[in-house]
Write an enzyme that holds these catalytic residues in place. Structure first.
Site, short mmCIF file in Angstrom:
data_model
loop_
_atom_site.label_atom_id
_atom_site.label_comp_id
_atom_site.label_asym_id
_atom_site.label_seq_id
_atom_site.Cartn_x
_atom_site.Cartn_y
_atom_site.Cartn_z
N LYS A 140 -2.19 -31.25 -24.37
CA LYS A 140 -3.40 -30.56 -24.83
C LYS A 140 -3.53 -29.20 -24.16
O LYS A 140 -3.49 -29.09 -22.93
CB LYS A 140 -4.64 -31.40 -24.53
N ILE A 141 -3.72 -28.18 -24.98
CA ILE A 141 -3.90 -26.81 -24.50
C ILE A 141 -5.20 -26.28 -25.10
O ILE A 141 -5.40 -26.34 -26.31
CB ILE A 141 -2.72 -25.91 -24.93
#
Length: 372
Positions: A140-141
């Site tokens: 997740k970014i």
């Protein structure tokens, strides 16, 4: 498997659980959700891990081992969280294989303190992918300004990404552009882009929370009539943006090379205002090729009394635009609200990460060998 959840799945909505803990893994509760409630994915974030580890269930042996080795609290947190994600990935792997890599996914987030540093985010994404070492992991970014080039570079390395903390339509367009740019770079390097997956997590309930607060402050009948409409309208217009992207020549070229669409994922779908139906952000956001990641309470509410009536997104764009325009006409700035929510989202995850470090540090000290 209940009828409501089955209908939701049949409409093309992938049901993911927005929660993970070691107890959920070891007790068989996660497998039960996959088997009985049509759950096909799991998302995590720093807040979820902070709550799980603070509760302590199932972590004591690993923390004691880490304490005996004298590892830093940063390393301890990474070892603990990646262990949970790795084990969850193993449980979901059959689903991942059955769906051609599309579902059966488990997400783990980069250190939120790096949200405004592109190079650090890319390095962290690579490290997490290596630590988890599972084909069905998502890194997740956050969709900050610095996160956009990090998304492109991470995808270009063949790492599947869950883009998180998206609030605005403009930022969502930039996220879809960053994903496509990453696939183009990966393809140019000779990577098999059919093996790369991505979702774009568009946050829902927090939009209503912030805009409703401002509408309530205005106090007029016109303002009150708009309460509870902005979040659904915003998400529906995001889906319209998605439809436009996958219909464009740029995407068709990537799809022709095996590229997978970056599905819209509805996040923050637990209702914050008890005056609203507790399934609001599920039943009103039914559309094909989407993901809805739900807290367990929302999943259970949908299971119990969710009314799935078919596609509730396509065909609503004109009304959705009218609802957001009406909010703007009352002097509430959409751009200001979504930027505030992005900033607060990063801050909240940073605080959860700090709390996670503090509580883990306390456990390391408590379980350290005597005399160490």
């Amino acid at each position: 498997m209940t009828e409501a959840l089955k209908r939701l799945s049949d409409e093309g909505v992938a049901i993911w659980l927005d929660d993970l803990s070691r107890k959920r893994i070891t007790s068989g509760a996660l497998e039960e959700l996959l088997r009985e409630q049509h759950v096909v994915g799991v998302t995590t974030n720093p807040t979820i891990f902070q709550k799980a580890i603070s509760a302590g269930d199932g972590y004591e042996e690993q923390v004691a081992d880490l304490a005996a080795r004298g590892v830093t609290v940063e390393e301890a947190v990474r070892m603990i969280t990646t262990a949970d994600v790795r084990d969850a990935c193993d449980i979901l792997l059959p689903l991942n294989e059955a769906t051609g890599g599309r579902d059966g996914r488990v997400s783990i987030e980069v250190d939120p303190r790096m949200a405004h540093r592109t190079d650090a985010t890319v390095a962290e994404a690579k490290q997490l992918a290596w630590l988890v070492d599972r084909p069905n992991a998502f890194i997740k970014i956050p969709a900050t300004r610095a996160g956009l080039p990090a998304i492109t570079e991470t995808i270009a390395r063949g790492i599947s990404v869950n883009v998180t903390l998206i609030f605005s339509l403009e930022r969502y367009r930039e996220v879809m552009d960053a994903y496509q740019a990453g696939l183009e770079k990966a393809d140019a390097k000779g990577l098999d882009i059919s093996q790369i997956q991505s979702v774009a997590s568009f946050f829902v309930s927090r939009v209503d929370t912030e805009i409703d607060k401002r509408l309530e402050a205005l106090g007029t009948d016109e303002a009150k009539a708009l309460k509870g409409k902005a979040a659904v309208a915003n998400a529906r217009l995001a889906y319209q943006e998605y439809e436009q992207v996958i219909a464009a020549d740029r995407w068709k070229a990537l799809a022709g090379k095996g590229g997978n669409p970056q599905r819209p994922l509805w996040a923050s779908t637990g209702v914050k205002d008890p005056a609203y139906p507790d399934t609001l952000y599920v039943t009103e956001l039914v559309a094909p090729n989407t993901v809805n990641t739900m807290p367990e309470a929302t999943l259970e509410a949908t299971d119990d009394h969710g009314e799935i009536t078919g596609d509730t997104v396509r065909g609503t764009y004109q009304q959705a635009r009218a609802d957001l325009d009406a909010v703007e006409k009352l002097g509430i700035s959409y751009d200001e609200v979504v930027q505030l929510l992005e900033d607060e989202g990063v801050e909240k995850f940073e605080k959860s990460w700090t709390d996670l470090l503090d509580s883990t540090d306390a456990e390391l000290k408590r379980l350290a060998p005597k005399g160490a």
